[in-house]
Design a protein around this motif. Structure first.
Motif, PDB file in Angstrom:
ATOM      1  N   ALA A  26      30.894  48.740  35.055  1.00  0.00           N
ATOM      2  CA  ALA A  26      31.151  48.180  33.654  1.00  0.00           C
ATOM      3  C   ALA A  26      31.493  49.165  32.907  1.00  0.00           C
ATOM      4  O   ALA A  26      32.263  49.314  31.883  1.00  0.00           O
ATOM      5  N   TYR A  27      30.768  50.320  32.922  1.00  0.00           N
ATOM      6  CA  TYR A  27      31.051  51.712  32.415  1.00  0.00           C
ATOM      7  C   TYR A  27      32.544  52.010  32.448  1.00  0.00           C
ATOM      8  O   TYR A  27      33.211  52.270  31.335  1.00  0.00           O
ATOM      9  N   GLY A  28      33.212  52.007  33.761  1.00  0.00           N
ATOM     10  CA  GLY A  28      34.180  52.417  33.819  1.00  0.00           C
ATOM     11  C   GLY A  28      35.675  51.301  33.119  1.00  0.00           C
ATOM     12  O   GLY A  28      36.392  51.754  32.471  1.00  0.00           O
ATOM     13  N   PHE A  29      34.993  50.220  33.154  1.00  0.00           N
ATOM     14  CA  PHE A  29      35.813  49.123  32.698  1.00  0.00           C
ATOM     15  C   PHE A  29      35.874  49.501  30.829  1.00  0.00           C
ATOM     16  O   PHE A  29      36.949  49.493  30.227  1.00  0.00           O
ATOM     17  N   THR A  30      34.601  49.819  30.344  1.00  0.00           N
ATOM     18  CA  THR A  30      34.633  50.132  28.925  1.00  0.00           C
ATOM     19  C   THR A  30      35.525  51.228  28.733  1.00  0.00           C
ATOM     20  O   THR A  30      36.189  51.231  27.896  1.00  0.00           O
ATOM     21  N   GLN A  31      35.468  52.178  29.574  1.00  0.00           N
ATOM     22  CA  GLN A  31      36.331  53.626  29.313  1.00  0.00           C
ATOM     23  C   GLN A  31      37.856  53.301  29.340  1.00  0.00           C
ATOM     24  O   GLN A  31      38.395  53.959  28.637  1.00  0.00           O
ATOM     25  N   VAL A  32      38.425  52.245  30.196  1.00  0.00           N
ATOM     26  CA  VAL A  32      39.536  51.747  30.176  1.00  0.00           C
ATOM     27  C   VAL A  32      40.079  50.756  29.089  1.00  0.00           C
ATOM     28  O   VAL A  32      41.059  50.287  28.908  1.00  0.00           O
ATOM     29  N   GLY A  33      38.949  50.417  28.335  1.00  0.00           N
ATOM     30  CA  GLY A  33      39.468  49.438  27.143  1.00  0.00           C
ATOM     31  C   GLY A  33      39.124  47.951  27.675  1.00  0.00           C
ATOM     32  O   GLY A  33      39.799  47.124  27.108  1.00  0.00           O
ATOM     33  N   LEU A  34      38.739  47.652  28.718  1.00  0.00           N
ATOM     34  CA  LEU A  34      38.822  46.591  29.333  1.00  0.00           C
ATOM     35  C   LEU A  34      37.390  45.519  28.374  1.00  0.00           C
ATOM     36  O   LEU A  34      36.297  46.332  28.590  1.00  0.00           O
ATOM     37  N   GLY A  35      37.658  44.549  28.362  1.00  0.00           N
ATOM     38  CA  GLY A  35      36.521  43.864  27.653  1.00  0.00           C
ATOM     39  C   GLY A  35      35.497  42.988  28.378  1.00  0.00           C
ATOM     40  O   GLY A  35      35.353  43.127  29.540  1.00  0.00           O
ATOM     41  N   TRP A  36      34.354  42.195  27.957  1.00  0.00           N
ATOM     42  CA  TRP A  36      33.342  41.781  28.468  1.00  0.00           C
ATOM     43  C   TRP A  36      33.856  40.887  29.436  1.00  0.00           C
ATOM     44  O   TRP A  36      33.141  40.745  30.298  1.00  0.00           O
ATOM     45  N   GLN A  37      34.928  39.954  29.274  1.00  0.00           N
ATOM     46  CA  GLN A  37      35.287  39.008  30.120  1.00  0.00           C
ATOM     47  C   GLN A  37      35.783  39.585  31.490  1.00  0.00           C
ATOM     48  O   GLN A  37      35.480  38.918  32.515  1.00  0.00           O
ATOM     49  N   ALA A  38      36.393  40.739  31.185  1.00  0.00           N
ATOM     50  CA  ALA A  38      36.739  41.432  32.538  1.00  0.00           C
ATOM     51  C   ALA A  38      35.685  42.075  33.277  1.00  0.00           C
ATOM     52  O   ALA A  38      35.638  41.910  34.434  1.00  0.00           O
ATOM     53  N   LYS A  39      34.484  42.600  32.814  1.00  0.00           N
ATOM     54  CA  LYS A  39      33.371  42.617  33.433  1.00  0.00           C
ATOM     55  C   LYS A  39      32.861  41.792  34.047  1.00  0.00           C
ATOM     56  O   LYS A  39      32.133  41.839  35.351  1.00  0.00           O
ATOM     57  N   MET A  40      32.840  40.363  33.396  1.00  0.00           N
ATOM     58  CA  MET A  40      32.193  39.254  33.981  1.00  0.00           C
ATOM     59  C   MET A  40      33.024  39.104  35.405  1.00  0.00           C
ATOM     60  O   MET A  40      32.373  38.589  36.617  1.00  0.00           O
ATOM     61  N   VAL A  41      34.285  39.250  35.237  1.00  0.00           N
ATOM     62  CA  VAL A  41      35.140  38.794  36.551  1.00  0.00           C
ATOM     63  C   VAL A  41      34.575  39.790  37.874  1.00  0.00           C
ATOM     64  O   VAL A  41      34.578  39.299  38.744  1.00  0.00           O
ATOM     65  N   LEU A  42      34.021  40.839  37.469  1.00  0.00           N
ATOM     66  CA  LEU A  42      33.544  41.652  38.444  1.00  0.00           C
ATOM     67  C   LEU A  42      32.520  41.177  39.330  1.00  0.00           C
ATOM     68  O   LEU A  42      32.348  41.245  40.588  1.00  0.00           O
ATOM     69  N   LEU A  43      31.686  40.186  38.674  1.00  0.00           N
ATOM     70  CA  LEU A  43      30.617  39.408  39.481  1.00  0.00           C
ATOM     71  C   LEU A  43      31.282  38.534  40.335  1.00  0.00           C
ATOM     72  O   LEU A  43      30.288  38.045  41.285  1.00  0.00           O
ATOM     73  N   LEU A  44      32.529  38.000  40.067  1.00  0.00           N
ATOM     74  CA  LEU A  44      32.919  36.885  41.074  1.00  0.00           C
ATOM     75  C   LEU A  44      33.236  37.595  42.476  1.00  0.00           C
ATOM     76  O   LEU A  44      33.216  36.857  43.313  1.00  0.00           O
ATOM     77  N   VAL A  45      33.423  39.236  42.489  1.00  0.00           N
ATOM     78  CA  VAL A  45      33.974  39.475  43.769  1.00  0.00           C
ATOM     79  C   VAL A  45      32.845  39.449  44.840  1.00  0.00           C
ATOM     80  O   VAL A  45      33.142  38.812  45.824  1.00  0.00           O
ATOM     81  N   PRO A  46      31.567  39.822  44.446  1.00  0.00           N
ATOM     82  CA  PRO A  46      30.688  39.828  45.616  1.00  0.00           C
ATOM     83  C   PRO A  46      30.031  38.346  45.526  1.00  0.00           C
ATOM     84  O   PRO A  46      29.728  37.910  46.723  1.00  0.00           O
ATOM     85  N   SER A  47      30.309  37.597  44.859  1.00  0.00           N
ATOM     86  CA  SER A  47      29.847  36.288  44.732  1.00  0.00           C
ATOM     87  C   SER A  47      30.572  35.600  45.726  1.00  0.00           C
ATOM     88  O   SER A  47      30.147  34.755  46.358  1.00  0.00           O
ATOM     89  N   VAL A  48      32.024  35.643  45.656  1.00  0.00           N
ATOM     90  CA  VAL A  48      33.014  35.006  46.238  1.00  0.00           C
ATOM     91  C   VAL A  48      32.909  35.620  47.869  1.00  0.00           C
ATOM     92  O   VAL A  48      32.824  34.782  48.903  1.00  0.00           O
ATOM     93  N   VAL A  49      32.684  36.890  48.018  1.00  0.00           N
ATOM     94  CA  VAL A  49      32.707  37.349  49.442  1.00  0.00           C
ATOM     95  C   VAL A  49      31.367  36.780  50.041  1.00  0.00           C
ATOM     96  O   VAL A  49      31.419  36.535  51.040  1.00  0.00           O
ATOM     97  N   TYR A  50      30.095  36.900  49.282  1.00  0.00           N
ATOM     98  CA  TYR A  50      29.071  36.537  49.882  1.00  0.00           C
ATOM     99  C   TYR A  50      29.099  34.760  50.356  1.00  0.00           C
ATOM    100  O   TYR A  50      28.692  34.233  51.660  1.00  0.00           O
ATOM    101  N   THR A  51      29.737  34.113  49.603  1.00  0.00           N
ATOM    102  CA  THR A  51      29.965  32.833  49.758  1.00  0.00           C
ATOM    103  C   THR A  51      30.731  32.537  50.988  1.00  0.00           C
ATOM    104  O   THR A  51      30.469  31.809  51.683  1.00  0.00           O
ATOM    105  N   THR A  52      31.855  33.296  51.128  1.00  0.00           N
ATOM    106  CA  THR A  52      32.784  33.169  52.234  1.00  0.00           C
ATOM    107  C   THR A  52      32.121  33.570  53.449  1.00  0.00           C
ATOM    108  O   THR A  52      32.114  33.154  54.452  1.00  0.00           O
ATOM    109  N   MET A  53      31.257  34.692  53.665  1.00  0.00           N
ATOM    110  CA  MET A  53      30.498  35.166  54.603  1.00  0.00           C
ATOM    111  C   MET A  53      29.584  34.178  55.193  1.00  0.00           C
ATOM    112  O   MET A  53      29.314  34.174  56.351  1.00  0.00           O
ATOM    113  N   PHE A  54      28.924  33.493  54.308  1.00  0.00           N
ATOM    114  CA  PHE A  54      27.902  32.672  54.829  1.00  0.00           C
ATOM    115  C   PHE A  54      28.634  31.234  55.212  1.00  0.00           C
ATOM    116  O   PHE A  54      28.136  30.481  56.021  1.00  0.00           O
TER     117      PHE A  54
END
Length: 176
Positions: free
Chosen positions: A148-176
Motif C-alpha cells: 500500500a505504501y509503495g502504491f502511494t509512492q507511485v501515485g496509485l489510488g485506493w482502488q488499486a490498493k484494494m485490487v492487491l487484496l484480490l491476489v491472495p484471495s484468488v490464490v487461496y481460492t484456487t489452491m483450495f
C-alpha cells in the motif's frame, strides 16, 4: 489433496486476512476525502471490519461443525473477493460499510476454518504447525502495508490498493 498443499493454502488465506487490515487501514483517509465522509462515518466503516471479524469467529466454530471446513473456506473466499469488488465500485457510505463488514466476516471465517484444519491435518505436530501458520498474519500485515505504501509512492489510488487484496484471495481460492 495433500496436507502440505492445504497448509500452504491456509497460510495464503491468512495472508489475505492480514492484508485486508493493512490495506483498509491505509485507505480510510481516502474514503473520507473521496466520498466526503465525516470522521465518524470513517470510524463506522473501520469498525465494521472488526465487528464482522468478531461475529464470524464467535459463530464460525459451531458453523464449522455444521457446515464443514470446505463450506467455510468457500464462504470466506466469496466474502474476500466479493467484498473487495464491492468496495472498489462502492458509490456511498452504506456500500463501503457493507463491503467492509463482508470482508470482516470473511476474515473471521478464515480463522474459523484454518485453525481446526491445521490442527486436524497435523495432530502430531499441531502446536508447531499452528504457530507456523499464524506467523503469516503479521507477515501479511507487513506485506499489505508495504505494498500500500509503495502504491502511494507511485501515485496509485485506493482502488488499486484494494485490487492487491484480490491476489491472495484468488490464490487461496484456487489452491483450495
Amino acid at each position: 489433496m495433500n496436507s502440505a498443499r492445504l497448509f500452504r493454502a491456509s497460510c495464503v488465506a491468512l495472508i489475505a486476512t492480514a492484508m485486508s487490515f493493512a490495506i483498509r487501514g491505509d485507505i480510510m483517509g481516502d474514503f473520507e476525502t473521496v466520498f466526503g465522509l465525516t470522521a465518524t462515518e470513517v470510524g463506522w466503516i473501520a469498525g465494521a471490519a472488526f465487528w464482522g471479524f468478531g461475529i464470524s469467529i464467535l459463530f464460525g466454530g459451531p458453523l464449522c461443525d455444521v457446515l464443514g471446513m470446505r463450506t467455510l473456506a468457500r464462504l470466506a473466499a466469496v466474502g474476500h473477493i466479493g467484498g473487495t469488488l464491492l468496495t472498489i465500485v462502492a458509490p456511498s457510505f452504506a456500500v463501503l460499510f457493507g463491503a467492509t463488514l463482508i470482508i470482516g466476516v470473511a476474515n473471521g471465517l478464515v480463522e474459523a476454518f484454518v485453525n481446526p484444519l491445521v490442527a486436524t491435518l497435523f495432530s502430531e505436530r499441531k502446536t508447531t504447525k499452528l504457530v507456523a501458520l499464524h506467523a503469516w498474519f503479521p507477515g501479511g500485515i507487513v506485506v499489505g502495508g508495504l505494498l500500500a505504501y509503495g502504491f502511494t509512492q507511485v501515485g496509485l489510488g485506493w482502488q488499486a490498493k484494494m485490487v492487491l487484496l484480490l491476489v491472495p484471495s484468488v490464490v487461496y481460492t484456487t489452491m483450495f
